[in-house]
Scaffold this active site. Structure first.
Site, PDB file in Angstrom:
ATOM      1  N   ASP A 339     -42.310  22.448 -18.305  1.00 17.09           N
ATOM      2  CA  ASP A 339     -43.760  21.554 -18.192  1.00 17.09           C
ATOM      3  C   ASP A 339     -44.548  22.203 -18.388  1.00 17.09           C
ATOM      4  OD1 ASP A 339     -46.053  19.831 -16.602  1.00 17.09           O
ATOM      5  OD2 ASP A 339     -44.824  19.525 -14.911  1.00 17.09           O
ATOM      6  N   ASP A 584     -40.984  22.160 -11.142  1.00 17.05           N
ATOM      7  CA  ASP A 584     -42.173  22.125 -10.285  1.00 17.05           C
ATOM      8  C   ASP A 584     -42.580  20.491  -9.176  1.00 17.05           C
ATOM      9  OD1 ASP A 584     -44.064  21.775 -11.374  1.00 17.05           O
ATOM     10  OD2 ASP A 584     -44.734  23.620 -10.975  1.00 17.05           O
ATOM     11  N   ASP A 588     -41.427  15.834 -12.793  1.00 18.59           N
ATOM     12  CA  ASP A 588     -40.365  16.403 -13.307  1.00 18.59           C
ATOM     13  C   ASP A 588     -38.390  15.752 -12.850  1.00 18.59           C
ATOM     14  OD1 ASP A 588     -42.037  18.117 -14.977  1.00 18.59           O
ATOM     15  OD2 ASP A 588     -42.245  19.103 -13.044  1.00 18.59           O
TER      16      ASP A 588
END
Length: 850
Positions: A339, A584, A588
């Site tokens: 990400d 994080d 996700d």
């Protein structure tokens, strides 16, 4: 009236305070089934919370949020798991049988090795637990509670019934609670499998294990401990998904196969021994030699030790390993999904510029007043919101008087925008342009594209005259007009360039999955050197099947929802890839749980940390190469070391099969009437070919890329080695008459001496081959093991059953007698030819793809 500003937000406990709190005496009684009908309930204000007396009473009643320890073993568990194993029971049983049979001390020496192995295993595992425990405390989930009119952060197992908890974006709900002030959106995917965010308002229940995807609120704890809904489902559900481990499965398979052989062999050797009227002591010695030869006990210990050493090494590099076997998955990773925010970029942002569309701006206020009021209303605390707050600030008292809040929807990864309705002014939207506006117009679209191509994140501020009627009934996009573009820039991590280069050089494909504009993400990916970063795609509006088909074709994916992230990971895995996912944020988590190895950063959301297998405690993406390299070191070295252990197992199984075959066919003079090796005859190979070398090999640096399956890689090395030793043993028996070995007690001593020598030095040939390609470390290791073997056999040969030695090892000059020139020459020929036998077998196995 909002009392939240009266709360002291700085009363946060330190790690030392948390440690002291955990050491406080807690009541032993924990209510398994909680009947609250007879429990006095406290009516508390959201900004006051419980007092000391109420908290003490709840603890006395056992009504605290006792968390189940679902990760790691206790010290008691470590002791029992290392001591009480199938093979330990078997070896201890053999030792007792040998003692009762009056065996010599040398034959019981293997027990000293077993005890040392067990002790080292317990010590290493306890040491790793201690090191990891320190990091775990720092990473331990906490809850923000309101007590005595102030907020404080405490471990979740100290939350008590009727506590007031403060929930913000990214936090995992610690206990089933009822919202008493504010609004949030929660994702209950870990409990229900349904990933659509659910809005929770005053009076709604939020379940433990769900996580906050938007907004913030105060909630009163209604259930604790085992009474929580998540605990009734399964304690593991709210934590993490254990990685699938080929290593673990292979080891279990090896144990199963070896176990299948052992008991029939014991029965058959006992039967034939009794049939031939052999002394019971000789039968026990023969069975013991066969079974001890088959047990690769040290392999399982070495595997555990290597994994724990890897865990300890990573802990020292500030990487928390939450599951041992994820180290293996990291070693096998060939696709890494990132990400962008928090990995390639450090998560910090700043507003670069604001482009106002003057014709559409309201007369009474500007962009600053609108955005500051929206931030105050939504209370968003993500990095984008913080960068906006840094630039525009929060609403002043005068602004609040002009822009009076009606309803607010905080930013969510589903909507890609935040929405606020102000009295008399309509509804304002702030978010991704393609989600906020149905038609941007040619000029606006070009502005967005130009800035995105330069790597900037573009937000649009828009207005509509419509009203918010629930999160699913926003004003239509056709009625919205753009007021301004806010250009935000990410800061790329300094270590990202070198990290991406390392992955490129180590055959790990990097995919970038982000909720941002794919053009912006692609530009950032190009800057850090990600290959094929120009292959980008927006997943907005795509069907599940289209997402699956795109997974392997593109490198950068933008405008991705949490469900689509999960689909991408799943699609990549279906192609045979081993996929790691870093994240994080709460958006996700679904993808992290789907991946083979989930990696989070300590500065990310608590929910992401709980769902991960690895936590980068210093939030440093640059430590990822060290993590993967450590995984490769462990697996490569375990493969090499396991080959040595299984070589002995293969040899012993093969030799036992030959013995049983010979005994099963009636003949006048059978040439092998019992298993020829006692437990002490195998000690030189156990120590100098397997034990010491495998320990050093397991700890050596090894960054080679993992290829093939664990069990096939191990068998391709151990089968040739074991077969070569078996051929060497049988050749001595076959040429026994030509070698001048009589069939009396003296001849048996000569035979045993030659067998021990040929087993030891053929084993060293196998070690030499397994150690290739040779480097300085391995060369020194092989030379030392050969030297030690020569010295120990020369000085202590009698202890291992070697009563006859070649003259160059001191035969006839010490208490050991000398082998004849013919016997010595034959030994040299057999040992040296074993290298060719091994090479031929390895080549053959490669051709048939074992």
């Amino acid at each position: 009236m909002d009392y939240s500003n009266n709360l002291d937000n700085n009363n946060v406990v330190t790690i030392e305070q948390m440690q002291r709190q955990r050491k406080k005496k807690r009541p032993k009684k924990i209510l398994k089934t909680v009947d609250l009908s007879h429990i006095e309930r406290y009516q508390v204000e959201f900004n006051v919370g419980l007092d000391d007396e109420q908290i003490y009473k709840r603890n006395e009643q056992g009504l605290y949020n006792k968390a189940m320890d679902v990760k790691g073993k206790t010290y008691k568990g470590i002791f029992f798991s290392n001591l009480f194993t199938f093979f330990n029971f078997l070896t201890f049983g053999i030792a007792v049988a040998l003692l009762l049979s009056g065996a010599a001390a040398a034959q019981l020496f293997f027990m000293l090795i077993i005890i040392i192995n067990i002790t080292l295993g317990i010590w290493q595992e306890c040491r790793a637990k201690h090191i990891v425990g320190k990091l775990t405390l720092v990473s331990a989930p906490t809850a923000t509670v309101v007590r005595k009119k102030s907020k404080s952060s405490i471990p979740i197992d100290e939350v008590v019934l009727d506590d007031v908890i403060f929930l913000t974006q990214g936090k995992q709900v610690p206990s089933d609670s009822i919202v008493i002030r504010g609004e949030i959106e929660v994702n209950e995917a870990m409990l229900t499998g349904e990933s659509v965010p659910i809005q929770k308002k005053h009076g709604d229940m939020v379940l433990a294990g769900s996580f906050v995807s938007a907004g913030n609120c105060y909630a009163k704890v209604e259930k604790v401990g085992s009474a929580n809904y998540s605990e009734q489902l399964a304690s593991q559900a709210k934590r993490y998904k254990r990685p699938r481990s080929e290593l673990q499965n292979s080891i279990r398979q090896i144990i199963k196969v070896v176990s299948i052989f052992i008991f029939p062999i014991i029965v058959l050797l006992m039967f034939f021994g009794l049939r031939d009227s052999k002394p019971i002591d000789d039968i026990i010695f023969s069975i013991s030699g066969s079974i001890i030869g088959m047990i690769p006990a040290g392999m399982f210990l070495l595997t555990s030790v290597a994994l724990f050493v890897g865990q300890s090494r990573l802990a020292k590099k500030h990487v928390l390993v939450q599951d041992l076997y994820c180290i293996e998955m990291l070693a096998r990773v060939n696709v890494l999904c990132l990400d962008k925010t928090g990995t390639i970029t450090d998560g910090t942002m700043q507003v670069n510029k604001v482009i106002e569309i003057k014709a559409n701006m309201p007369e009474n206020f500007g962009v600053k007043e609108i955005i500051s009021s929206m931030l105050s209303a939504t209370k968003d605390n993500n990095q984008t919101a913080l960068s906006l707050a840094e630039h525009f600030g929060y609403a002043s008292a005068s602004t609040k008087h002009v822009l009076k809040l009606v309803e607010a929807l905080p930013f969510s990864s589903q909507r890609k925008m935040s929405v606020v309705e102000f009295e008399g002014e309509g509804t304002f939207f702030l978010g991704a342009p393609e989600f906020v506006l149905k038609d941007m117009g040619q000029r606006l679209e070009k502005l967005v594209e130009d800035h995105a191509n330069e790597g900037f994140r573009v937000l649009v501020l828009a207005q509509s005259s419509g009203e918010i009627k629930g999160s699913e009934k926003l004003p239509l996009s056709s009625t919205r007009k753009a007021l301004a573009l806010i250009i935000v820039e990410d800061h790329i991590r300094e270590d990202a360039y070198g990290t991406i280069e390392w992955f490129k050089n180590n055959n790990v494909n990097v995919k970038v999955i982000s909720g941002d504009n794919p053009i912006t993400v692609s530009e950032v990916a190009k800057r850090v050197g990600i290959e094929k970063a120009e292959l980008y795609l927006s997943l907005h509006g795509l069907s599940d099947q289209e997402v699956i088909e795109a997974a392997s074709k593109y490198t950068v994916f933008g405008r991705v929802t949490p469900e689509q992230k999960k689909l991408l990971v799943k699609a990549l895995k279906s192609k045979g890839n081993t996929v790691a996912m870093t994240g994080d944020g709460v958006n996700d988590i679904l993808a992290m749980r789907e991946s083979d190895c989930a990696i989070s950063i300590a500065s990310g959301s608590e929910a992401a940390r709980n769902a991960s297998h690895l936590v980068l405690m210093d939030s440093n993406f640059g430590s990822m190469p060290n993590v993967v390299a450590e995984g490769r070191r462990v697996i490569n070295n375990i493969q090499k070391s396991s080959s040595l252990f299984l070589m002995k197992t293969m040899m012993s199984i093969g030799l036992t099969a030959v013995v049983l075959f010979n005994l099963a066919i009636p003949r006048e003079n059978p040439w092998m009437t019992s298993y020829p090796l006692y437990t002490n005859n195998l000690l030189p190979m156990e120590l100098l070919v397997i034990g010491i070398p495998s320990t050093f090999l397991a700890l050596q640096a090894n960054k080679s890329i993992i290829s093939g399956k664990f069990i096939s890689n191990v068998l391709s090395q151990s089968i040739p080695g074991g077969f070569a030793i078996l051929i060497s043993i049988l050749s001595i028996y076959f040429f026994r008459e030509q070698l001048g070995i009589p069939s009396d007690s003296t001849g048996n001593q000569v035979l045993t001496s030659m067998l021990v020598l040929v087993i030891t030095f053929t084993g060293l040939i196998v070690l030499f081959r397994i150690s290739q390609p040779l480097d300085t470390f391995r060369t020194v290791l092989v030379v030392l093991m050969v030297s030690f073997s020569l010295i120990i056999l020369a000085l202590m040969g009698d202890f291992f059953g070697v009563k006859y030695l070649p003259t160059f090892l001191g035969g006839a000059e010490s208490k050991n007698s000398a082998l004849s020139f013919t016997q010595t020459t034959f030994l040299f020929a057999v040992i040296l030819s074993s290298y060719s036998v091994i090479s031929l077998l390895v080549t053959t196995l490669k051709k048939i793809k074992v």
